[in-house]
Design an enzyme around this catalytic site. Sequence first.
Site, PDB file in Angstrom:
ATOM      1  N   HIS A  39     -13.345  -3.128   0.243  1.00  0.00           N
ATOM      2  CA  HIS A  39     -12.901  -2.555  -1.020  1.00  0.00           C
ATOM      3  C   HIS A  39     -14.024  -2.627  -2.048  1.00  0.00           C
ATOM      4  O   HIS A  39     -15.052  -3.268  -1.822  1.00  0.00           O
ATOM      5  CB  HIS A  39     -11.669  -3.291  -1.554  1.00  0.00           C
ATOM      6  CG  HIS A  39     -10.394  -2.895  -0.884  1.00  0.00           C
ATOM      7  ND1 HIS A  39      -9.906  -3.542   0.236  1.00  0.00           N
ATOM      8  CD2 HIS A  39      -9.493  -1.922  -1.164  1.00  0.00           C
ATOM      9  CE1 HIS A  39      -8.760  -2.988   0.611  1.00  0.00           C
ATOM     10  NE2 HIS A  39      -8.489  -1.999  -0.227  1.00  0.00           N
ATOM     11  N   ASN A  84       0.855  -1.179   0.000  1.00  0.00           N
ATOM     12  CA  ASN A  84       0.000   0.000   0.000  1.00  0.00           C
ATOM     13  C   ASN A  84       0.892   1.231   0.000  1.00  0.00           C
ATOM     14  O   ASN A  84       1.789   1.346   0.837  1.00  0.00           O
ATOM     15  CB  ASN A  84      -0.916  -0.010   1.231  1.00  0.00           C
ATOM     16  CG  ASN A  84      -1.991   1.060   1.169  1.00  0.00           C
ATOM     17  OD1 ASN A  84      -1.707   2.244   1.084  1.00  0.00           O
ATOM     18  ND2 ASN A  84      -3.243   0.641   1.239  1.00  0.00           N
ATOM     19  N   LYS A 140     -12.293  -5.490  -7.046  1.00  0.00           N
ATOM     20  CA  LYS A 140     -10.998  -5.928  -6.524  1.00  0.00           C
ATOM     21  C   LYS A 140     -10.944  -7.452  -6.521  1.00  0.00           C
ATOM     22  O   LYS A 140     -11.847  -8.125  -6.033  1.00  0.00           O
ATOM     23  CB  LYS A 140     -10.768  -5.387  -5.115  1.00  0.00           C
ATOM     24  CG  LYS A 140      -9.367  -5.682  -4.573  1.00  0.00           C
ATOM     25  CD  LYS A 140      -9.085  -4.893  -3.303  1.00  0.00           C
ATOM     26  CE  LYS A 140      -7.690  -5.188  -2.770  1.00  0.00           C
ATOM     27  NZ  LYS A 140      -6.629  -4.833  -3.725  1.00  0.00           N
TER      28      LYS A 140
END
Length: 247
Positions: free
Chosen positions: A143, A111, A147
């Site tokens: 999310h 990230n 995803k």
Amino acid sequence: MINIIMNGCNGKMGQTIVNLLALDEKIKIAAGIDAFDEGKNSFPVFEKINDCDVFADVIIDFSTASACDLLLDYCVAKQIPCVFCTTGLSKEQLDKLNEAAGKVAILKSANMSLGINLLLKMLKEAANILAPAGFDIEIAEKHHNQKVDAPSGTALALGDALNEDLNYDYVFDRSQKIRKKEEIGFSVVRGGNIVGEHDIIFAGTDEIVTFSHTAYSRAVFAKGAIEAAKFLAGKPAGLYSMADVIG
């Protein structure tokens, strides 16, 4: 001036970085790589990384795992450092990335958010205090519905930070299971256009401590990638992380 090759320049993250760099006087995109191009960028765009003959100080990669091997070969051959932002790599690809880092500077992070990477540092201390005191640990992440990987790479990185000194088991399915001590549970939500939410819950007998991070737009990841590129330009061969950028 730092010159960038943007790998995946026409994707959502690529375009976010393009727009941010248009406002930065210290760094610019010299070329882009993308299989699909409509000629809307102010820089040349190549279909494949091997076609690119433009000088650059560093590559920012927001593409796909399938492009990993070709990119790493290019970075080593051209001796161009790379901020590697693509997730979902196989063990073989991660091994190749580690090998490439012995020949050229590679920054890899699950990230790119500065906030998440600060959180990684904080969680190590929290786990060493709260886990021995009997607190259960759970990670919940949300999310968008497109995803692919679950749990997210970020959730797993948070788990690894927590688990650095604990050696707990990871549990990804709670159905028909009573939680045990010395384990970290993961729960996943996929829906709508949620950019990214992560909650790390320390649940004790009489109190709960929760660390939370919410990304409201992709710009938080783009800003982190840009800071990483500024950091990595000119660095010697080695494997770097966002911890090096913030710390």
